[in-house]
Design an enzyme around this catalytic site. Structure first.
Site, PDB file in Angstrom:
ATOM      1  N   LYS A 509      76.628  62.280  25.517  1.00 31.74           N
ATOM      2  CA  LYS A 509      77.180  63.495  24.912  1.00 31.74           C
ATOM      3  C   LYS A 509      76.174  64.278  24.071  1.00 31.74           C
ATOM      4  O   LYS A 509      76.154  65.509  24.103  1.00 31.74           O
ATOM      5  CB  LYS A 509      78.385  63.122  24.030  1.00 31.74           C
ATOM      6  CG  LYS A 509      79.555  62.551  24.820  1.00 31.74           C
ATOM      7  CD  LYS A 509      80.704  62.182  23.887  1.00 31.74           C
ATOM      8  CE  LYS A 509      81.888  61.606  24.674  1.00 31.74           C
ATOM      9  NZ  LYS A 509      82.993  61.203  23.778  1.00 31.74           N
ATOM     10  N   THR A 556      70.539  52.962  30.400  1.00 27.15           N
ATOM     11  CA  THR A 556      71.804  53.408  30.984  1.00 27.15           C
ATOM     12  C   THR A 556      71.983  52.706  32.325  1.00 27.15           C
ATOM     13  O   THR A 556      71.143  51.927  32.763  1.00 27.15           O
ATOM     14  CB  THR A 556      71.784  54.931  31.235  1.00 27.15           C
ATOM     15  OG1 THR A 556      70.933  55.218  32.361  1.00 27.15           O
ATOM     16  CG2 THR A 556      71.294  55.692  30.019  1.00 27.15           C
ATOM     17  N   ALA A 612      67.742  39.657  31.350  1.00 30.22           N
ATOM     18  CA  ALA A 612      67.736  40.115  29.953  1.00 30.22           C
ATOM     19  C   ALA A 612      66.330  39.920  29.386  1.00 30.22           C
ATOM     20  O   ALA A 612      65.386  40.512  29.887  1.00 30.22           O
ATOM     21  CB  ALA A 612      68.804  39.415  29.143  1.00 30.22           C
ATOM     22  N   GLY A 665      80.511  41.451  24.821  1.00 37.59           N
ATOM     23  CA  GLY A 665      79.302  42.183  25.214  1.00 37.59           C
ATOM     24  C   GLY A 665      78.536  41.559  26.361  1.00 37.59           C
ATOM     25  O   GLY A 665      77.387  41.945  26.619  1.00 37.59           O
ATOM     26  N   GLU A 668      79.803  44.320  31.761  1.00 42.01           N
ATOM     27  CA  GLU A 668      79.733  45.775  31.765  1.00 42.01           C
ATOM     28  C   GLU A 668      81.100  46.347  31.368  1.00 42.01           C
ATOM     29  O   GLU A 668      82.129  45.664  31.509  1.00 42.01           O
ATOM     30  CB  GLU A 668      79.360  46.282  33.163  1.00 42.01           C
ATOM     31  CG  GLU A 668      77.999  45.830  33.663  1.00 42.01           C
ATOM     32  CD  GLU A 668      76.869  46.566  33.000  1.00 42.01           C
ATOM     33  OE1 GLU A 668      77.113  47.625  32.375  1.00 42.01           O
ATOM     34  OE2 GLU A 668      75.717  46.074  33.089  1.00 42.01           O
ATOM     35  N   ASP A 679      75.791  43.253  40.982  1.00 43.14           N
ATOM     36  CA  ASP A 679      74.733  43.124  39.991  1.00 43.14           C
ATOM     37  C   ASP A 679      73.768  41.998  40.363  1.00 43.14           C
ATOM     38  O   ASP A 679      72.545  42.143  40.245  1.00 43.14           O
ATOM     39  CB  ASP A 679      75.339  42.866  38.613  1.00 43.14           C
ATOM     40  CG  ASP A 679      74.326  43.026  37.483  1.00 43.14           C
ATOM     41  OD1 ASP A 679      73.699  44.088  37.411  1.00 43.14           O
ATOM     42  OD2 ASP A 679      74.163  42.078  36.698  1.00 43.14           O
ATOM     43  N   LYS A 683      69.695  41.993  41.470  1.00 41.16           N
ATOM     44  CA  LYS A 683      68.681  41.158  40.829  1.00 41.16           C
ATOM     45  C   LYS A 683      67.881  40.346  41.845  1.00 41.16           C
ATOM     46  O   LYS A 683      66.645  40.270  41.750  1.00 41.16           O
ATOM     47  CB  LYS A 683      69.349  40.234  39.806  1.00 41.16           C
ATOM     48  CG  LYS A 683      69.923  40.979  38.604  1.00 41.16           C
ATOM     49  CD  LYS A 683      70.633  40.041  37.631  1.00 41.16           C
ATOM     50  CE  LYS A 683      71.178  40.804  36.427  1.00 41.16           C
ATOM     51  NZ  LYS A 683      71.856  39.902  35.477  1.00 41.16           N
ATOM     52  N   GLY A 797      74.027  39.711  26.872  1.00 40.74           N
ATOM     53  CA  GLY A 797      74.187  39.969  25.443  1.00 40.74           C
ATOM     54  C   GLY A 797      73.291  41.098  24.983  1.00 40.74           C
ATOM     55  O   GLY A 797      72.147  41.232  25.445  1.00 40.74           O
TER      56      GLY A 797
END
Length: 815
Positions: A509, A556, A612, A665, A668, A679, A683, A797
């Site tokens: 935004k 994102t 991660a 968390g 998604e 996902d 990977k 996480g």
């Protein structure tokens, strides 16, 4: 005797002139002093505007003359007590009347000669020196005003007169020997021809005047008082961290001044250098500052390899090429002869050893004249096709590294060009003299500020390197990243000598952009008050500001953001992507991005795409680069799915466990991305590509454990559907439990083929003891054939993902 020159803002107004008086009062306590002054600030510009035929004939010239008179009268009234004003005011008005009469005469006859122009421009120094002399007298500093036109003898080359040093020295020494004064005041910049006509000494003429006087009387030091505390390592208008150079040699000062440093001008150095007289650059407004001492030799222990950086803007490159030039004597002589004939100054020259081309740099304003001169000289050869017409490339600048200690020191050029290359700055031409004390490069003018900052950082700023960060996506993970950057700010500066400057942040935004840096104390509040997000505008800002060490970070899952990667990499802007879309889209896109990063000497990093903060991609890269070969990869790559299947035991609904993963968390916002296996497919696809396999997504075999109905509708419908099919999930769990197994969603790569799906894992398997949200990757390679190389740890996480991005950001910078 001391010679002191005051100019610039030192004589800008009456308040500043009071500072000049204080300095001179101190000087004459111990020495006879000779003060040379330039025009009051702004007056020279007005006189230059006036000394133009069109200006003299326009309606505004009377207004300019009035402004000149009023400024000098006002200065007199502010500086000198009322009882002492009459004489100097009379002199000021008399000179201003002379100036007006001269301009009126020029307007009447419609002709402005170089001689008349010199006379007009010289009035600024005459007026200011008379006023300052009167000020000295008013505070009992008895002095003698010296008319430079009668002391400094030149030829009649108006605008850039050549000094007759022998005559000048004689006149000056006779004057001093006949006077018993302790203080002399003289206007700078102006001089006189043998027949008493006013001449001027060219750019930086007031400094030159002072140098002429210093050499003539063999003073111990020439002091040039200005508005800065010495010669700087770089232009402070371009480099905020530029530093004062305490001591430099004459040669270094000349090189810096030739290439744009404006504190001192090249002609100033020659007279005093011949007499081995030091020049001391001092700050009128901070007289206790040491300043810069310019002398014949500077002890090595007091010097860096590089003393300074400088640049010249508004340069054009002229390229002269042709096969007919090879081995033909006299080509260069003819080219430079033609340019010299038209009085075109050549600033830089470079020629290929093949003799096929000569490249020269001239001022932009001389480019077309230079082309015409050269093309005319070689008209026959051009018509015969032996050589090509001169090609002109405008909008360039020269940057130069200068330092006596560069001589015979290997690696300086490599460091310079490497730093520029890493920041996407293309070098168009290079020149280095055999003295090895100057390395010059031509770059686009749009890259000058970036280039100077990059080089200054590499050669002078051992303490801190600045990294400029642009972050898109400041949700859960992005927010944690900013918190970590804030937390580690002092550590990065102290231990890694790195300052991370957050220049841009954006969410879906709002966006916030600030070249000077966004405070991480209240970034959220600032962002909420920011502009509406426009990715085009955000990326255009990155390109237009062209900041050094820039890194674009994508946190994102937006396809549109990845579309900008290529353009950023082409500008040598590093890209750190938490977003998996680019690297898991078509192989062509993935490959192109990797090649662009390599071609433009920058980074495209995406460690967090797989595990991660786990060093999965980095480890695989090390294995491949060291010559190992991957035989098989077996992995649990979804922290979300591992958490879900480690937590679900049938006592709570499968839907509620998925909701828990989302709340904590690990999942998604749309958990179907995780639970569908897409996902994980991305990977393992990325790992396949990083291991050297040109694989596409549709080549991966995927076995879904979700009922087909679950994938229909929106997220809310997804949760309802999972509740409806709770018996299906219980059955999956019960079957595995009866076999003494655990459910793991496993990705596998072997023999060039990849698959993902839910498996029953027995107790003896390496994947069995994998708890919570942990991920694990097993690399079976030629070197790790019996026991795999295992990487294991939290794979989901916000904190760990943010730390993985943080690590990638640090990898982009050569620390």
């Amino acid at each position: 005797m001391h010679v002191l020159k005051f100019g610039g803002t030192s004589v800008a107004n009456s308040k500043n002139i009071e500072k000049v008086v204080e300095i001179v009062q101190q000087s004459i306590l111990n020495h006879k002093s000779f003060v040379v002054v330039s025009a009051l600030s702004g007056i020279t510009d007005l006189l230059i505007e006036t000394a133009d035929l069109a200006s003299v004939q326009d309606e505004l010239y009377q207004k300019r003359l009035k402004t000149i008179e009023e400024k000098h009268i006002q200065t007199v009234k502010e500086l000198i007590p009322l009882l002492n004003q009459s004489s100097i005011l009379s002199q000021v008005m008399k000179m201003c009347n002379e100036l007006e009469n001269l301009c009126d005469g020029i307007a009447l006859i419609g002709e402005l000669s170089a001689r008349a122009k010199d006379k007009i421009i010289g009035y600024g120094e005459l007026l200011s020196s008379l006023i300052i002399s009167a000020k000295f007298s008013s505070v009992h500093l008895e002095n003698e005003w010296v008319d430079a036109r009668k002391v400094i003898r030149t030829n009649s080359n108006f605008g850039l007169a050549e000094v007759d040093f022998e005559v000048t020295n004689k006149i000056l020494n006779e004057l001093l020997s006949k006077s018993n004064r302790q203080l002399f005041v003289m206007p700078g910049f102006i001089a006189g021809s043998p027949d008493g006509i006013s001449t001027t000494l060219g750019r930086g003429g007031s400094d030159y005047s002072a140098s002429i006087i210093a050499a003539a009387i063999n003073t111990s030091v020439l002091e040039i008082w200005t508005d800065v505390s010495g010669v700087m390592t770089a232009d402070p208008r371009l480099v905020s961290n530029s530093k004062v150079i305490p001591r430099i040699s004459y040669f270094e000062a000349m090189e810096l001044s030739h290439f744009g440093a404006k504190v001192i001008y090249p002609p100033t150095i020659k007279p005093v250098m011949d007499k081995n007289i030091p020049i001391w650059i001092k700050n009128t407004f901070s007289p206790k500052d040491y300043g810069t001492l310019i002398e014949s030799e500077v002890p090595n222990q007091n010097k860096n390899l590089i003393c300074g950086l400088t640049s010249i803007k508004k340069i054009a490159l002229l390229n002269f090429e042709g096969s007919g030039m090879v081995g033909i004597p006299g080509i260069s002589m003819r080219l430079f002869g033609a340019l010299s004939k038209d009085k075109i100054n050549v600033i830089l020259i470079t020629q290929a050893s093949s003799e096929h081309s000569i490249c020269i740099a001239v001022e932009d304003s001389s480019a077309e004249a230079a082309k015409l001169a050269a093309d005319t000289e070689f008209e026959h050869e051009i018509n015969a096709g032996i050589v090509d017409p001169i090609k002109v490339e405008a909008d360039h600048s020269i940057i130069a590294l200068v330092g006596d200690n560069m001589k015979s020191m290997p690696g300086i050029s490599g460091k310079m060009f490497g730093a520029l290359g890493r920041n996407g700055i293309n070098i168009r031409a290079i020149a280095q003299g055999s003295s090895e004390k100057n390395i010059s490069a031509v770059v686009k003018t749009s890259d000058v500020e970036k280039a100077i900052n990059v080089l200054h950082e590499d050669f002078f700023e051992d303490e801190v390197k600045q990294l400029n960060l642009f972050l898109v996506g400041v949700g859960n993970v992005g927010g944690k990243l900013l918190s970590q950057l804030q937390q580690q700010k002092n550590y990065l500066q102290k231990h890694l000598h790195l300052q991370v400057n957050i220049v841009g942040i954006a969410n879906s935004k709002k966006m916030l952009l600030d070249v000077s840096g966004i405070s991480l104390e209240n970034w959220n509040e600032q962002l909420n008050n920011g502009a509406t997000t426009d990715l085009n505008e955000f990326v255009s800002f990155i390109h237009s500001n062209n900041l050094r060490n820039s890194v674009f970070v994508d946190v994102t899952s937006n396809q549109n953001v990845t579309d900008y990667y290529g353009g950023l990499l082409k500008k040598s802007i590093a890209v750190v992507a938490c977003n998996k879309i680019a690297s898991s889209s078509s192989y062509a896109v993935y490959s192109d991005l990797k090649k662009l990063a390599q071609k433009y000497n920058t980074s495209y990093l995406f460690e967090t795409n797989v595990g991660a903060s786990l060093p999965v991609i980095g480890t695989l890269k090390d294995l491949m680069q060291s010559g190992d070969k991957v035989i098989k990869i077996e992995a649990v790559l979804s922290g979300t799915l591992n958490f879900v299947f480690n937590t679900y035991d049938g006592t709570e609904t499968f839907s509620s466990v998925v909701q828990q993963a989302r709340d904590e968390g690990y999942a998604e916002p749309d958990p179907r991305i995780d639970l569908s296996g897409i996902d994980v497919m991305r990977k393992i696809l990325i790992l396949a590509r990083e291991s050297g396999i040109a694989m596409e997504m549709d080549e991966i075999v995927s076995s879904s454990f979700l009922p087909e109905e679950c994938m229909k509708g929106d997220v809310s419908a997804f949760y309802d559907s999972m509740l409806k099919h709770e018996s299906h999930f219980k059955s999956l769990y019960s079957t595995a439990e009866r076999e003494g197994c655990r459910l793991k969603f496993v990705a596998k790569l072997e023999n060039g083929k990849a698959s993902v799906g839910l498996q029953h894992i027995g107790e003896g398997h390496d994947l069995f003891h994998l708890y919570g949200k942990d991920n694990v990757v097993l690399f079976y390679t030629n070197r790790y054939s019996e026991q795999p190389l295992v990487i294991k740890g939290a794979g989901a996480g916000a904190d760990v993902t943010a730390s993985g991005i943080f690590a990638d950001i640090l990898r982009t910078v050569k620390i």
